[in-house]
Write an enzyme that holds these catalytic residues in place. Sequence first.
Site, PDB file in Angstrom:
ATOM      1  N   GLY A  14     -21.162   1.266 -15.494  1.00 29.64           N
ATOM      2  CA  GLY A  14     -21.166  -0.190 -15.427  1.00 29.64           C
ATOM      3  C   GLY A  14     -20.103  -0.889 -16.248  1.00 29.64           C
ATOM      4  O   GLY A  14     -20.326  -2.002 -16.730  1.00 29.64           O
ATOM      5  N   ASN A  16     -17.330  -2.209 -15.120  1.00 33.38           N
ATOM      6  CA  ASN A  16     -16.961  -3.433 -14.389  1.00 33.38           C
ATOM      7  C   ASN A  16     -18.057  -4.486 -14.496  1.00 33.38           C
ATOM      8  O   ASN A  16     -17.774  -5.683 -14.583  1.00 33.38           O
ATOM      9  CB  ASN A  16     -16.657  -3.114 -12.927  1.00 33.38           C
ATOM     10  CG  ASN A  16     -15.247  -2.581 -12.765  1.00 33.38           C
ATOM     11  OD1 ASN A  16     -14.281  -3.326 -12.911  1.00 33.38           O
ATOM     12  ND2 ASN A  16     -15.127  -1.287 -12.507  1.00 33.38           N
ATOM     13  N   MET A  93     -22.607   3.445  -5.667  1.00 30.08           N
ATOM     14  CA  MET A  93     -22.129   4.616  -4.934  1.00 30.08           C
ATOM     15  C   MET A  93     -22.993   4.929  -3.711  1.00 30.08           C
ATOM     16  O   MET A  93     -23.513   6.040  -3.562  1.00 30.08           O
ATOM     17  CB  MET A  93     -22.064   5.831  -5.867  1.00 30.08           C
ATOM     18  CG  MET A  93     -21.213   5.601  -7.097  1.00 30.08           C
ATOM     19  SD  MET A  93     -19.506   5.161  -6.714  1.00 30.08           S
ATOM     20  CE  MET A  93     -18.900   6.778  -6.276  1.00 30.08           C
ATOM     21  N   LEU A  96     -23.180   1.590   2.701  1.00 31.10           N
ATOM     22  CA  LEU A  96     -24.182   0.614   3.151  1.00 31.10           C
ATOM     23  C   LEU A  96     -24.384   0.673   4.661  1.00 31.10           C
ATOM     24  O   LEU A  96     -23.454   0.976   5.413  1.00 31.10           O
ATOM     25  CB  LEU A  96     -23.737  -0.791   2.757  1.00 31.10           C
ATOM     26  CG  LEU A  96     -23.470  -1.005   1.260  1.00 31.10           C
ATOM     27  CD1 LEU A  96     -23.038  -2.437   1.013  1.00 31.10           C
ATOM     28  CD2 LEU A  96     -24.689  -0.656   0.426  1.00 31.10           C
ATOM     29  N   ASN A 110     -16.568  -5.931  -3.213  1.00 31.15           N
ATOM     30  CA  ASN A 110     -16.547  -4.574  -3.779  1.00 31.15           C
ATOM     31  C   ASN A 110     -15.243  -4.364  -4.526  1.00 31.15           C
ATOM     32  O   ASN A 110     -14.219  -4.953  -4.178  1.00 31.15           O
ATOM     33  CB  ASN A 110     -16.653  -3.534  -2.651  1.00 31.15           C
ATOM     34  CG  ASN A 110     -16.689  -2.104  -3.188  1.00 31.15           C
ATOM     35  OD1 ASN A 110     -17.352  -1.834  -4.205  1.00 31.15           O
ATOM     36  ND2 ASN A 110     -15.982  -1.198  -2.549  1.00 31.15           N
ATOM     37  N   HIS A 112     -12.589  -1.339  -5.511  1.00 31.16           N
ATOM     38  CA  HIS A 112     -12.247   0.039  -5.139  1.00 31.16           C
ATOM     39  C   HIS A 112     -11.014   0.477  -5.935  1.00 31.16           C
ATOM     40  O   HIS A 112     -10.037  -0.276  -6.007  1.00 31.16           O
ATOM     41  CB  HIS A 112     -11.965   0.120  -3.634  1.00 31.16           C
ATOM     42  CG  HIS A 112     -11.628   1.498  -3.198  1.00 31.16           C
ATOM     43  ND1 HIS A 112     -12.582   2.473  -3.018  1.00 31.16           N
ATOM     44  CD2 HIS A 112     -10.428   2.091  -2.952  1.00 31.16           C
ATOM     45  CE1 HIS A 112     -11.988   3.600  -2.664  1.00 31.16           C
ATOM     46  NE2 HIS A 112     -10.679   3.393  -2.629  1.00 31.16           N
TER      47      HIS A 112
HETATM   48  C1  GRF Z   1     -14.717   2.007 -10.716  1.00 32.03           C
HETATM   49  O1  GRF Z   1     -13.537   2.754 -10.766  1.00 32.03           O
HETATM   50  C2  GRF Z   1     -14.804   1.224  -9.438  1.00 32.03           C
HETATM   51  O2  GRF Z   1     -13.560   0.814  -8.957  1.00 32.03           O
HETATM   52  C3  GRF Z   1     -15.406   2.227  -8.493  1.00 32.03           C
HETATM   53  O3  GRF Z   1     -16.313   2.960  -9.256  1.00 32.03           O
HETATM   54  C4  GRF Z   1     -15.953   2.893 -10.633  1.00 32.03           C
HETATM   55  C5  GRF Z   1     -17.118   2.312 -11.357  1.00 32.03           C
HETATM   56  O4  GRF Z   1     -16.927   2.296 -12.740  1.00 32.03           O
HETATM   57  N1  GRF Z   1     -15.961   1.574  -7.349  1.00 32.03           N
HETATM   58  P1  GRF Z   1     -17.889   1.433 -13.668  1.00 32.03           P
HETATM   59  O5  GRF Z   1     -19.310   1.903 -13.400  1.00 32.03           O
HETATM   60  O6  GRF Z   1     -17.692  -0.010 -13.324  1.00 32.03           O
HETATM   61  O7  GRF Z   1     -17.462   1.755 -15.062  1.00 32.03           O
END
Ligand code: GRF
Length: 192
Positions: A14, A16, A93, A96, A110, A112
Amino acid sequence: MKKTPIAVLISGRGSNMIALMEACSQPDFPAEIVLVLSNRPDAAGLETAKQAGIPTLCIDHKNFGKDRETHERAVDEAVRASGAELICLAGYMRVLTPWLVQQWANRMLNIHPSLLPAFPGLHTHEAALKAGAKEHGCTIHLVTDGVDEGPILAQARVPVLEGDTADTLAARVLEQEHKLYPATLKHFIETL
Ligand code: GRF
């Protein structure tokens, strides 16, 4: 100012989500997180959000067997009950189903870790290195039926450096992810 209520969906650490939490804590940021939801009970981000006083919920996909849509109906119900008007996927992850995508069309973002359309799917940093890419980065896009295919809202670029490993490259990209997601969300809400 009116803050748009958002739900953040995670499956793991988490980072992000934390970047979004920090942005949302600023008075002039146009969003507030009303729910952090995980499909995995062991997602570290759940505890982080909880400690920050944000409502959290785990809806473990394993309890639904192969029935993806029923799991997503439960997710959808929880998100709606939270009052969220937008969903930010942040390391969620799960692929959907069209049903959930339809419910949140144009209201689900999202992040990516690649410069889409290059390197959709998993293991993007390894793939970029293997392809000999000179540049790599991250993308924020709207979620549509095709995995990692929706309209691109913003991208951030980083160089691929001599001697990079997937880990060093991932760290360089992640630093950009943490800036790009809040900035893109702000712009998205302000132009709604
Ligand atoms: C990130 O690299 C995001 O781009 C991808 O999964 C990873 C998640 O990392 N979808 P975090 O859980 O936000 O640290």
